[in-house]
Design a protein around this motif. Sequence first.
Motif, PDB file in Angstrom:
ATOM      1  N   LEU A 235     -63.428 -16.761 -82.541  1.00 24.62           N
ATOM      2  CA  LEU A 235     -63.799 -17.274 -83.259  1.00 24.62           C
ATOM      3  C   LEU A 235     -64.073 -16.164 -85.117  1.00 24.62           C
ATOM      4  CD1 LEU A 235     -63.763 -20.340 -84.370  1.00 24.62           C
ATOM      5  CD2 LEU A 235     -66.298 -20.258 -83.581  1.00 24.62           C
ATOM      6  N   ARG A 236     -63.110 -16.943 -85.870  1.00 27.80           N
ATOM      7  CA  ARG A 236     -63.540 -16.166 -86.890  1.00 27.80           C
ATOM      8  C   ARG A 236     -63.568 -17.469 -88.525  1.00 27.80           C
ATOM      9  NH1 ARG A 236     -66.967 -11.829 -88.687  1.00 27.80           N
ATOM     10  NH2 ARG A 236     -65.968 -10.581 -86.662  1.00 27.80           N
ATOM     11  N   ARG A 237     -63.885 -16.890 -89.146  1.00 30.33           N
ATOM     12  CA  ARG A 237     -63.722 -18.210 -89.608  1.00 30.33           C
ATOM     13  C   ARG A 237     -63.647 -18.912 -90.138  1.00 30.33           C
ATOM     14  NH1 ARG A 237     -60.683 -13.064 -93.875  1.00 30.33           N
ATOM     15  NH2 ARG A 237     -62.651 -12.701 -94.767  1.00 30.33           N
ATOM     16  N   GLY A 238     -63.859 -19.470 -88.670  1.00 31.96           N
ATOM     17  CA  GLY A 238     -63.519 -21.316 -88.519  1.00 31.96           C
ATOM     18  C   GLY A 238     -62.398 -21.181 -87.385  1.00 31.96           C
ATOM     19  N   ARG A 239     -61.883 -20.292 -87.308  1.00 27.08           N
ATOM     20  CA  ARG A 239     -60.366 -20.280 -86.554  1.00 27.08           C
ATOM     21  C   ARG A 239     -59.824 -19.671 -85.352  1.00 27.08           C
ATOM     22  NH1 ARG A 239     -55.069 -20.443 -90.482  1.00 27.08           N
ATOM     23  NH2 ARG A 239     -55.737 -18.230 -91.282  1.00 27.08           N
ATOM     24  N   PRO A 240     -58.817 -19.399 -84.598  1.00 30.45           N
ATOM     25  CA  PRO A 240     -59.211 -18.462 -83.549  1.00 30.45           C
ATOM     26  C   PRO A 240     -58.680 -17.120 -83.710  1.00 30.45           C
ATOM     27  CG  PRO A 240     -57.611 -19.852 -83.059  1.00 30.45           C
ATOM     28  CD  PRO A 240     -58.661 -20.926 -84.394  1.00 30.45           C
ATOM     29  N   THR A 241     -59.153 -16.092 -83.409  1.00 35.85           N
ATOM     30  CA  THR A 241     -59.171 -15.134 -83.830  1.00 35.85           C
ATOM     31  C   THR A 241     -57.740 -14.382 -84.055  1.00 35.85           C
ATOM     32  OG1 THR A 241     -59.547 -14.328 -82.062  1.00 35.85           O
ATOM     33  CG2 THR A 241     -61.759 -14.054 -83.930  1.00 35.85           C
ATOM     34  N   SER A 242     -56.990 -13.388 -84.371  1.00 32.21           N
ATOM     35  CA  SER A 242     -55.610 -12.673 -84.709  1.00 32.21           C
ATOM     36  C   SER A 242     -54.829 -12.113 -83.719  1.00 32.21           C
ATOM     37  CB  SER A 242     -55.811 -11.262 -85.497  1.00 32.21           C
ATOM     38  OG  SER A 242     -54.710 -11.050 -85.300  1.00 32.21           O
ATOM     39  N   HIS A 243     -55.948 -12.005 -82.328  1.00 26.44           N
ATOM     40  CA  HIS A 243     -55.567 -11.280 -80.492  1.00 26.44           C
ATOM     41  C   HIS A 243     -55.198 -12.225 -79.828  1.00 26.44           C
ATOM     42  CE1 HIS A 243     -59.666 -11.440 -80.503  1.00 26.44           C
ATOM     43  NE2 HIS A 243     -59.074 -11.380 -78.903  1.00 26.44           N
ATOM     44  N   LYS A 244     -56.036 -13.466 -80.412  1.00 27.68           N
ATOM     45  CA  LYS A 244     -55.862 -15.157 -80.099  1.00 27.68           C
ATOM     46  C   LYS A 244     -54.221 -15.787 -80.476  1.00 27.68           C
ATOM     47  CE  LYS A 244     -58.830 -15.228 -76.602  1.00 27.68           C
ATOM     48  NZ  LYS A 244     -58.690 -15.653 -75.557  1.00 27.68           N
ATOM     49  N   VAL A 245     -54.366 -15.763 -81.096  1.00 24.43           N
ATOM     50  CA  VAL A 245     -52.835 -16.315 -82.111  1.00 24.43           C
ATOM     51  C   VAL A 245     -52.011 -15.074 -81.719  1.00 24.43           C
ATOM     52  CG1 VAL A 245     -51.877 -17.444 -84.067  1.00 24.43           C
ATOM     53  CG2 VAL A 245     -54.150 -17.948 -83.787  1.00 24.43           C
ATOM     54  N   TYR A 246     -51.479 -14.495 -82.133  1.00 23.77           N
ATOM     55  CA  TYR A 246     -50.710 -13.232 -82.532  1.00 23.77           C
ATOM     56  C   TYR A 246     -50.825 -12.350 -81.227  1.00 23.77           C
ATOM     57  CZ  TYR A 246     -50.435 -14.840 -86.544  1.00 23.77           C
ATOM     58  OH  TYR A 246     -50.161 -15.474 -87.587  1.00 23.77           O
ATOM     59  N   GLY A 247     -51.550 -12.496 -80.159  1.00 28.01           N
ATOM     60  CA  GLY A 247     -51.894 -10.691 -79.281  1.00 28.01           C
ATOM     61  C   GLY A 247     -52.421  -9.722 -79.973  1.00 28.01           C
ATOM     62  N   GLU A 248     -51.646  -8.902 -78.676  1.00 30.91           N
ATOM     63  CA  GLU A 248     -53.597  -7.926 -79.141  1.00 30.91           C
ATOM     64  C   GLU A 248     -52.890  -6.342 -79.781  1.00 30.91           C
ATOM     65  OE1 GLU A 248     -55.845  -5.896 -76.046  1.00 30.91           O
ATOM     66  OE2 GLU A 248     -55.898  -8.254 -75.011  1.00 30.91           O
ATOM     67  N   GLY A 249     -51.352  -6.732 -79.366  1.00 28.30           N
ATOM     68  CA  GLY A 249     -50.796  -5.223 -80.332  1.00 28.30           C
ATOM     69  C   GLY A 249     -50.504  -5.962 -81.778  1.00 28.30           C
ATOM     70  N   VAL A 250     -50.415  -7.300 -81.757  1.00 21.81           N
ATOM     71  CA  VAL A 250     -50.095  -7.415 -83.305  1.00 21.81           C
ATOM     72  C   VAL A 250     -51.186  -7.694 -84.312  1.00 21.81           C
ATOM     73  CG1 VAL A 250     -48.745  -9.672 -84.308  1.00 21.81           C
ATOM     74  CG2 VAL A 250     -47.518  -8.966 -82.968  1.00 21.81           C
ATOM     75  N   ALA A 251     -52.283  -8.321 -83.142  1.00 19.02           N
ATOM     76  CA  ALA A 251     -53.064  -8.099 -83.824  1.00 19.02           C
ATOM     77  C   ALA A 251     -54.191  -6.692 -84.579  1.00 19.02           C
ATOM     78  CB  ALA A 251     -54.218  -8.864 -83.248  1.00 19.02           C
ATOM     79  N   VAL A 252     -53.732  -5.493 -83.614  1.00 21.92           N
ATOM     80  CA  VAL A 252     -54.324  -4.002 -83.839  1.00 21.92           C
ATOM     81  C   VAL A 252     -52.895  -3.969 -85.093  1.00 21.92           C
ATOM     82  CG1 VAL A 252     -54.090  -1.797 -83.117  1.00 21.92           C
ATOM     83  CG2 VAL A 252     -54.784  -3.346 -81.068  1.00 21.92           C
ATOM     84  N   LEU A 253     -51.778  -4.228 -84.905  1.00 21.21           N
ATOM     85  CA  LEU A 253     -50.973  -3.799 -85.734  1.00 21.21           C
ATOM     86  C   LEU A 253     -51.297  -4.258 -87.444  1.00 21.21           C
ATOM     87  CD1 LEU A 253     -47.721  -3.303 -83.946  1.00 21.21           C
ATOM     88  CD2 LEU A 253     -48.926  -0.953 -84.871  1.00 21.21           C
ATOM     89  N   ALA A 254     -51.650  -5.484 -87.630  1.00 24.00           N
ATOM     90  CA  ALA A 254     -51.648  -6.629 -88.656  1.00 24.00           C
ATOM     91  C   ALA A 254     -52.857  -5.817 -89.100  1.00 24.00           C
ATOM     92  CB  ALA A 254     -52.628  -7.750 -88.148  1.00 24.00           C
ATOM     93  N   GLY A 255     -54.149  -4.884 -88.458  1.00 22.80           N
ATOM     94  CA  GLY A 255     -55.491  -4.403 -89.643  1.00 22.80           C
ATOM     95  C   GLY A 255     -54.561  -2.795 -89.465  1.00 22.80           C
ATOM     96  N   ASP A 256     -54.212  -2.549 -88.784  1.00 17.54           N
ATOM     97  CA  ASP A 256     -53.831  -0.797 -89.306  1.00 17.54           C
ATOM     98  C   ASP A 256     -53.048  -1.529 -90.946  1.00 17.54           C
ATOM     99  OD1 ASP A 256     -54.369   0.143 -87.408  1.00 17.54           O
ATOM    100  OD2 ASP A 256     -52.404  -0.303 -85.945  1.00 17.54           O
ATOM    101  N   ALA A 257     -52.017  -2.215 -90.900  1.00 21.12           N
ATOM    102  CA  ALA A 257     -51.102  -2.762 -92.285  1.00 21.12           C
ATOM    103  C   ALA A 257     -51.437  -3.254 -93.455  1.00 21.12           C
ATOM    104  CB  ALA A 257     -49.986  -3.889 -91.539  1.00 21.12           C
ATOM    105  N   LEU A 258     -52.812  -4.034 -92.988  1.00 20.50           N
ATOM    106  CA  LEU A 258     -53.666  -4.123 -94.020  1.00 20.50           C
ATOM    107  C   LEU A 258     -54.421  -3.036 -94.676  1.00 20.50           C
ATOM    108  CD1 LEU A 258     -55.116  -7.764 -93.168  1.00 20.50           C
ATOM    109  CD2 LEU A 258     -53.908  -7.406 -94.947  1.00 20.50           C
ATOM    110  N   LEU A 259     -54.771  -2.224 -93.872  1.00 20.33           N
ATOM    111  CA  LEU A 259     -55.701  -0.800 -94.032  1.00 20.33           C
ATOM    112  C   LEU A 259     -54.817  -0.103 -94.673  1.00 20.33           C
ATOM    113  CD1 LEU A 259     -58.065   0.611 -93.684  1.00 20.33           C
ATOM    114  CD2 LEU A 259     -57.651   1.498 -92.000  1.00 20.33           C
ATOM    115  N   THR A 260     -53.182   0.028 -94.615  1.00 20.58           N
ATOM    116  CA  THR A 260     -52.799   0.951 -95.422  1.00 20.58           C
ATOM    117  C   THR A 260     -52.544   0.225 -96.979  1.00 20.58           C
ATOM    118  OG1 THR A 260     -51.872   1.636 -93.158  1.00 20.58           O
ATOM    119  CG2 THR A 260     -50.279   2.267 -95.549  1.00 20.58           C
TER     120      THR A 260
END
Length: 306
Positions: A107-132
């Motif tokens: 749970l984050r910001r009142g919603r399911p966390t990224s990896h719960k919605v998109y899976g761990e692989g895409v969640a890792v990459l979404a974090g990487d892409a935001l940082l970049t």
Amino acid sequence: MTSRKAIRSQSVDGLSAYLEKQRNLIERALSKAVPAASVRPSTIHAAMRYSLLGGGKRLRPILVLAAAEACGAKDPTDVLPAACAVELIHTYSLIHDDLPCMDDDDLRRGRPTSHKVYGEGVAVLAGDALLTRAFGLIAEITPAKRYPLAVLLEETAKAAGSLQLIAGQVADIEAEGRKLSIADVRFIHERKTAALIVLSLRLGAMIANATPGQLKAVTQFGQALGLAFQIIDDILDVTQSSEQLGKSAGKDLKASKATYPAVIGLEASRKEAAKLTRKALSSIKLLGSHGIQLREIGESLLNRQG
Ligand code: GRG
């Protein structure tokens, strides 16, 4: 004569209006800062947008704007790329922190966390892409005379890197289940939380071409306020519900996390947060009336409930 209570409520109303105005500006800029969800490959862009645009107090970008204003900036649009960049870095850190290999939260910001919605692989990459993308946004800043772009980039890299943000996360992981001193907990909080808050204030000040005195003032403000913010976060984890926080409450205790209440107790933690907030406010006295928004934000954080 106007009573003190009436003056306080006027200033609370003024702050709420200011925060709403800034949040609107920031939400619009954030939405433009990352590709649309329709852009291929759409999963990654949808995942970036899901976490970035899914709520949050927007404290760090608000501090970028307020610090710039306090140091004389006239047009907030000059500061928006930096404001978005710190929110992207913050959102990346939340996505990664929630992963099963880190804090394992759903749970984050009142919603399911990224990896719960998109899976761990895409969640890792979404974090990487935001940082970049955050560094791409820093590169879009029109720098002021005293602080060239290279300085802004270096400050950002340092705050997000292995000496600050990531140092705090590593020390936090390694501290789980161990008996820590208050100095150890402070080491973690200064890096995990205060570093990004200090960066936000410094970027805003530098884009406004702050004098060395102004830059020192906002830095000291951020160091004290950033630590107070995390102590309050520790307190709220014990005293509030998951619904109130929009994230799982009571996790720190369960995971034997390094927190102020765990080491010095709730009451002493509240006193420490109040003392640090006073210290933060006194560091920005030299900003005079331009520092009013920073002062009111600092005061309001002490009493936040989520
Ligand atoms: C690089 C994986 C990785 C982590 C870096 C910052 C960090 C370390 C982890 C983030 C998780 C965390 C609990 C950090 C503490 C800072 C904090 C209190 C975050 C929550 O900030 P708010 O309350 O959140 O401003 P919103 O959702 O309002 O933006």
